[in-house]
Write a protein that holds these residues in place. Structure first.
Motif, mmCIF file in Angstrom:
data_model
loop_
_atom_site.group_PDB
_atom_site.id
_atom_site.type_symbol
_atom_site.label_atom_id
_atom_site.label_comp_id
_atom_site.label_asym_id
_atom_site.label_seq_id
_atom_site.Cartn_x
_atom_site.Cartn_y
_atom_site.Cartn_z
ATOM 1 N N LEU A 317 -130.590 45.562 -30.664
ATOM 2 C CA LEU A 317 -131.987 45.199 -30.859
ATOM 3 C C LEU A 317 -132.571 44.435 -29.670
ATOM 4 O O LEU A 317 -133.714 44.679 -29.272
ATOM 5 C CB LEU A 317 -132.143 44.379 -32.144
ATOM 6 C CG LEU A 317 -133.562 43.896 -32.455
ATOM 7 C CD1 LEU A 317 -134.530 45.072 -32.575
ATOM 8 C CD2 LEU A 317 -133.580 43.062 -33.733
ATOM 9 N N LEU A 318 -131.829 43.494 -29.111
ATOM 10 C CA LEU A 318 -132.388 42.683 -28.020
ATOM 11 C C LEU A 318 -132.773 43.545 -26.820
ATOM 12 O O LEU A 318 -133.727 43.233 -26.105
ATOM 13 C CB LEU A 318 -131.389 41.603 -27.599
ATOM 14 C CG LEU A 318 -131.024 40.556 -28.646
ATOM 15 C CD1 LEU A 318 -130.291 39.392 -27.998
ATOM 16 C CD2 LEU A 318 -132.255 40.048 -29.382
ATOM 17 N N LYS A 319 -132.043 44.628 -26.613
ATOM 18 C CA LYS A 319 -132.389 45.546 -25.529
ATOM 19 C C LYS A 319 -133.680 46.291 -25.868
ATOM 20 O O LYS A 319 -134.516 46.531 -24.989
ATOM 21 C CB LYS A 319 -131.245 46.528 -25.306
ATOM 22 C CG LYS A 319 -131.476 47.495 -24.153
ATOM 23 C CD LYS A 319 -130.292 48.425 -23.966
ATOM 24 C CE LYS A 319 -130.543 49.413 -22.830
ATOM 25 N NZ LYS A 319 -129.399 50.350 -22.661
ATOM 26 N N GLU A 320 -133.852 46.637 -27.147
ATOM 27 C CA GLU A 320 -135.020 47.403 -27.579
ATOM 28 C C GLU A 320 -136.322 46.598 -27.451
ATOM 29 O O GLU A 320 -137.380 47.160 -27.184
ATOM 30 C CB GLU A 320 -134.841 47.845 -29.040
ATOM 31 C CG GLU A 320 -133.663 48.771 -29.289
ATOM 32 C CD GLU A 320 -133.810 50.097 -28.582
ATOM 33 O OE1 GLU A 320 -134.778 50.819 -28.877
ATOM 34 O OE2 GLU A 320 -132.962 50.407 -27.715
ATOM 35 N N ILE A 321 -136.247 45.292 -27.653
ATOM 36 C CA ILE A 321 -137.475 44.477 -27.640
ATOM 37 C C ILE A 321 -137.596 43.636 -26.371
ATOM 38 O O ILE A 321 -138.473 42.772 -26.271
ATOM 39 C CB ILE A 321 -137.546 43.561 -28.892
ATOM 40 C CG1 ILE A 321 -136.323 42.631 -29.001
ATOM 41 C CG2 ILE A 321 -137.647 44.404 -30.151
ATOM 42 C CD1 ILE A 321 -136.459 41.316 -28.334
ATOM 43 N N ASP A 322 -136.733 43.878 -25.389
ATOM 44 C CA ASP A 322 -136.731 43.030 -24.188
ATOM 45 C C ASP A 322 -138.037 43.120 -23.398
ATOM 46 O O ASP A 322 -138.348 42.223 -22.611
ATOM 47 C CB ASP A 322 -135.558 43.408 -23.279
ATOM 48 C CG ASP A 322 -135.285 42.351 -22.222
ATOM 49 O OD1 ASP A 322 -135.108 41.174 -22.585
ATOM 50 O OD2 ASP A 322 -135.288 42.707 -21.022
ATOM 51 N N LYS A 323 -138.825 44.179 -23.623
ATOM 52 C CA LYS A 323 -140.095 44.309 -22.910
ATOM 53 C C LYS A 323 -141.055 43.165 -23.227
ATOM 54 O O LYS A 323 -141.946 42.851 -22.438
ATOM 55 C CB LYS A 323 -140.757 45.641 -23.256
ATOM 56 C CG LYS A 323 -141.121 45.792 -24.730
ATOM 57 C CD LYS A 323 -141.737 47.149 -25.020
ATOM 58 C CE LYS A 323 -142.114 47.279 -26.490
ATOM 59 N NZ LYS A 323 -142.731 48.595 -26.792
ATOM 60 N N GLU A 362 -121.215 41.356 -24.186
ATOM 61 C CA GLU A 362 -121.525 42.230 -23.042
ATOM 62 C C GLU A 362 -123.013 42.586 -23.024
ATOM 63 O O GLU A 362 -123.655 42.564 -21.962
ATOM 64 C CB GLU A 362 -120.684 43.501 -23.125
ATOM 65 C CG GLU A 362 -120.923 44.458 -21.966
ATOM 66 C CD GLU A 362 -120.074 45.717 -22.057
ATOM 67 O OE1 GLU A 362 -120.292 46.635 -21.233
ATOM 68 O OE2 GLU A 362 -119.200 45.784 -22.956
ATOM 69 N N ASN A 363 -123.579 42.897 -24.196
ATOM 70 C CA ASN A 363 -125.000 43.243 -24.273
ATOM 71 C C ASN A 363 -125.892 42.080 -23.862
ATOM 72 O O ASN A 363 -126.888 42.255 -23.146
ATOM 73 C CB ASN A 363 -125.357 43.686 -25.691
ATOM 74 C CG ASN A 363 -125.038 45.146 -25.947
ATOM 75 O OD1 ASN A 363 -125.440 46.017 -25.184
ATOM 76 N ND2 ASN A 363 -124.301 45.426 -27.003
ATOM 77 N N ILE A 364 -125.543 40.884 -24.337
ATOM 78 C CA ILE A 364 -126.328 39.694 -23.976
ATOM 79 C C ILE A 364 -126.216 39.421 -22.480
ATOM 80 O O ILE A 364 -127.209 39.111 -21.813
ATOM 81 C CB ILE A 364 -125.861 38.473 -24.796
ATOM 82 C CG1 ILE A 364 -126.214 38.666 -26.280
ATOM 83 C CG2 ILE A 364 -126.483 37.190 -24.264
ATOM 84 C CD1 ILE A 364 -125.700 37.570 -27.185
#
Length: 405
Positions: A317-323, A362-364
């Motif tokens: 999710l954090l990658k999806e909303i990082d914009k 890793e994602n963070i």
């Protein structure tokens, strides 16, 4: 008869019968590796059950049985002993009744005292006019303007925000509602919900939730959040927001996002009863449809939001909303981790990577956050009615993260 038949014929569980055996209240004979329960066992059990109806504890009943069995009492002596025992119990129960009457009186007084409190919310939560510039059209990224609405103290309680491209956004009871399909999940959110949640959730699980809140609370430098935009993914019933509410800077803007309108209304009502004077904006939407400007958020709160998203989505999710997040920002997160997955796991295999510690870290890290504080809790093997995402044989723990980029 054997233990199973004995338990069944007396409407007891085998575990209960074994417990009575361990206390020596029932003493069956061992025959061929199996316990055999005769008529004497039945008489002893009947007496145990009868004494229990009179308020005797199992340990008190055990004392009666031991004295009777070892004392070689004559009928007269047995009668006098029993009489003394019952008289003492009668006196003890009388004292308990008096104590309970006093307790009942105090409870009644406290209820009357609470009922007499007249709490009238002074500050209705809505969309403040001065915050309209925060919102952007999901289609063309243009500003939104109020076309019609009900306004209270410069706050839009009900109304419509319109974009020049023609799209309209509804404000209902002070909440910006984007996705009409995400209005609820069949749960009645009220004050009884909190009571039920606490009573039906494992105490160790609740303790873990509270510890996470406290650990994060102690690490946050709230002065750094002055005049900042804060976004919470999946605000739910507001455990995090209510925990840090008093330290939240007055000039910070807190955007609470959840896809359940009734849950939002419940949290909003609780804050209004506190006469909330903070800048709280409620948006009912899916995480993929937040109508705010890109790169506008200074602080991201992810209190199990990504984990809840991960139950039904492969993406992080954090990658999806990082914009929405600025290049320099804070991350406050708590993540549900599985120590192991059972063959009967409720987590589909394609989603499990979202619940493995190394993958989350890793994602963070790939989003360029650097940890200020991290903590991994001890594993638990049970949750509750609303934390039923793991099954027997699985252990779940939490990963706490506070960092900045």
């Amino acid at each position: 008869m054997r233990i199973g038949k004995f338990a069944e014929s007396n409407n007891l569980t085998i575990d209960t019968v074994r417990h009575y055996m361990e206390l020596g209240l029932i003493i069956p004979e061992m025959q061929g590796g199996q316990y055999y329960f005769d008529s004497r066992c039945k008489l002893d059990l009947d007496e145990v059950l009868n004494l229990k109806t009179m308020g005797f504890t199992l340990n008190e009943i055990k004392s009666i049985f031991i004295f009777r069995r070892l004392g070689n009492l004559t009928p007269y002596e047995q009668n006098q002993y029993y009489k003394a025992f019952f008289e003492n119990k009668y006196i003890s129960v009388g004292k308990e009744i008096e104590n309970l009457r006093e307790v009942r009186k105090k409870l009644k007084y406290k209820i009357q005292e609470l009922e007499s409190l007249n709490i009238n919310p002074k500050n209705k939560i809505g969309i403040d006019f001065k915050h309209l510039n925060i919102f952007k059209c999901l289609k063309c990224n243009s500003n939104l303007v109020l076309s019609k609405g009900n306004v209270d103290n410069n706050k839009i309680i009900d109304g419509v925000l319109r974009c020049s491209c023609g799209l309209e956004y509804i404000i209902e009871d002070g909440i910006l509602v984007i996705n009409q399909q995400s209005k609820g999940h069949g749960v009645n959110f009220d004050f009884n919900y909190i009571v039920e949640y606490i009573s039906l959730t494992d105490i160790e699980y609740l303790d873990k939730v509270y510890r996470n809140l406290e650990l994060i609370h102690k690490k946050i430098e709230f002065d750094e959040f002055k005049n900042k935009m804060i976004l919470e993914l999946g605000s739910g019933s507001g455990f995090f927001l209510r925990h840090i509410y008093n330290e939240l800077p007055d000039d910070a803007i807190y955007i609470a996002v959840d896809n359940d309108l009734e849950r939002h209304k419940f949290l909003k009502n609780m804050l209004e009863l506190m006469n909330c004077n903070k800048n709280i904006i409620f948006i009912c939407t899916d995480f993929s449809e937040i109508p705010i400007e890109d790169k506008s958020i200074d602080v991201l709160v992810d209190f199990t939001g990504s984990s809840n998203y991960g139950f039904l989505n492969e993406e992080f999710l954090l990658k999806e909303i990082d914009k929405y997040i600025k290049a320099s920002a804070w991350l406050i997160g708590t993540y549900i981790m599985f120590k192991n997955f059972s063959i009967n796991s409720k987590i589909a295999e394609e989603y499990r990577k979202s619940f493995i510690l190394n993958n989350i870290q890793e994602n963070i890290n790939n989003l360029h956050y650097k940890p200020i504080y991290e903590n991994v809790s001890a594993p638990l093997d049970k949750g509750g009615k609303y934390e039923d995402y793991f099954v027997k044989g699985e252990e779940v723990y939490s990963y706490l993260y506070y960092g900045k980029r």
